[in-house]
Scaffold this active site. Structure first.
Site, short mmCIF file in Angstrom:
data_model
loop_
_atom_site.label_atom_id
_atom_site.label_comp_id
_atom_site.label_asym_id
_atom_site.label_seq_id
_atom_site.Cartn_x
_atom_site.Cartn_y
_atom_site.Cartn_z
N TYR A 1 -3.95 1.77 -10.98
CA TYR A 1 -2.56 1.79 -11.08
C TYR A 1 -1.45 1.16 -11.08
O TYR A 1 -1.35 0.39 -10.22
CB TYR A 1 -2.08 3.40 -10.55
N GLY B 1 -16.77 -4.37 -5.97
CA GLY B 1 -16.46 -3.73 -4.60
C GLY B 1 -16.26 -1.88 -5.51
O GLY B 1 -16.75 -1.28 -5.11
N ASN C 1 -19.54 -5.84 -17.63
CA ASN C 1 -19.84 -6.61 -16.61
C ASN C 1 -19.90 -8.03 -17.72
O ASN C 1 -20.22 -8.15 -17.97
CB ASN C 1 -20.21 -6.73 -15.41
N ASP D 1 -13.52 7.70 -1.70
CA ASP D 1 -13.88 6.79 -3.26
C ASP D 1 -13.85 7.05 -4.50
O ASP D 1 -12.87 7.81 -5.47
CB ASP D 1 -13.77 4.96 -3.41
N MET E 1 -8.71 2.59 -13.13
CA MET E 1 -8.74 2.45 -11.63
C MET E 1 -7.94 2.01 -11.01
O MET E 1 -7.35 2.34 -9.26
CB MET E 1 -10.11 2.34 -11.42
N SER F 1 0.85 -1.32 -0.07
CA SER F 1 0.18 0.07 -0.35
C SER F 1 1.40 0.98 0.06
O SER F 1 2.14 1.33 0.72
CB SER F 1 -1.08 -0.25 0.92
N LYS G 1 -13.61 -4.03 2.73
CA LYS G 1 -14.61 -2.15 2.96
C LYS G 1 -16.17 -2.60 3.05
O LYS G 1 -16.61 -2.14 3.93
CB LYS G 1 -14.74 -1.93 1.55
N GLY H 1 -16.45 -3.75 -15.84
CA GLY H 1 -15.74 -4.25 -14.34
C GLY H 1 -17.75 -3.67 -13.56
O GLY H 1 -18.38 -2.61 -13.84
#
Ligand code: ATR
Length: 278
Positions: free
Chosen positions: A218, A132, A153, A104, A216, A17, A68, A129
């Protein structure tokens, strides 16, 4: 107990992270005394690890995959946007219990308008997609004024479920990747397979009208989706990856926790070379 305010990112895995680097720069920039660590949790151990963190005086957590939804269940109170998303990426300890927020979507909107330079108002947005991450951002796109969202999707049912959960006056449609529309102004990739270096087979016509593309995912190098879009999109189409979204959602969390809005552009510039133009 340490007097310095403690924050962390909890996930599985969490070793890679970038959030600790981002929050360290925010804290330095705004003169806030805090520590921000990585907090690994076993796949079935989110609740225990998060509860212990707060019981020991921790002030706030960022929550990443795959926790989440569990974080939303753990919170004593949800913000409206976390409620709509059904997922929490930010937990904050308050005298009245744990507050769960979802930054987000706000992070994506800030990055679309800032780094990508696209005003979402009135656009037809195609999202590839339906995981979540998509559930978290669709309500924010609608709130930002997009005219229409199509979620395409591999598994159509998952796209249908998100559309049904957040559809407002027919704004959100669901379809398969094969039937993705060709008239979107902005195409956003949220297919996690892109991480492994492969794009699923997609009709290049989905890019025919796109003025902007957003991944989304990276990466330090060009992502597979942005590479594909550079080869098949309109000449000069702008594209950025999700690193800016990561920093923007972190800034929203930081503001919630500390009451101060950090400057994101300098942090993005310090943590990576910009890759803003395809
Ligand atoms: P996240 O929370 O990051 O969105 P996720 O919930 O695991 O991650 O969702 C992954 C998304 O990538 C899903 O939309 C998934 O499609 P399915 O719903 O059909 O599983 C999509 N995905 C993953 N691998 C894929 C592949 N090889 N081809 C097409 N779509 C893929």
């Amino acid at each position: 107990m340490s007097r310095i305010d403690r924050y962390a990112v909890i996930g599985h895995p969490v070793e890679h992270s970038r959030s600790p680097d981002i929050h360290a720069l925010f804290a330095e920039q705004t003169n806030q005394a805090l520590v921000y660590d990585r907090l690994p949790a076993p796949r079935d151990g989110f609740v225990d690890v998060a509860r212990s963190f707060f019981a020991e005086g921790g002030r706030g957590l960022n929550v990443t995959l795959p926790f989440k939804e569990q974080a939303a269940a753990l919170a004593d109170r949800l913000t409206a946007r976390a409620e709509r998303a059904g997922a929490v990426n930010t937990l904050m300890s308050t005298p009245d219990g744990l507050v769960g927020d979802n930054t987000d979507g706000a992070g994506l909107i800030a990055d679309l308008t800032g780094r990508l330079g696209i005003d979402p108002v009135g656009l037809h947005v195609l999202i590839l997609g339906a995981g979540g991450a998509v559930r978290g951002v669709v309500p924010s796109l609608i709130a930002a004024g997009v005219a229409h969202v199509t979620i395409a999707n591999r598994t159509r049912d998952k796209a249908e479920a998100i559309a049904a959960a957040c559809d407002e006056a027919g704004t959100v449609a669901a379809t398969t990747l094969a039937a993705a529309p060709h008239d979107a102004d902005l195409v956003i990739n949220a297919i996690s397979a892109g991480l492994a270096g492969e794009m699923p087979a997609l009709d290049t016509d989905v890019l025919a009208r796109a003025r902007g593309v957003y991944d989304m995912i990276y990466s330090d190098t060009e992502t597979p989706f942005l590479h594909w879009a550079r080869l098949h999109g309109r000449p000069g189409v702008n594209g950025v990856d999700g690193f800016g979204m990561l920093v923007e959602q972190a800034a929203e969390s930081f503001q919630l926790w500390r009451g101060i809005r950090p400057d994101t552009a300098t942090v993005i510039a310090r943590l990576r070379q910009p890759q803003d133009t395809l």
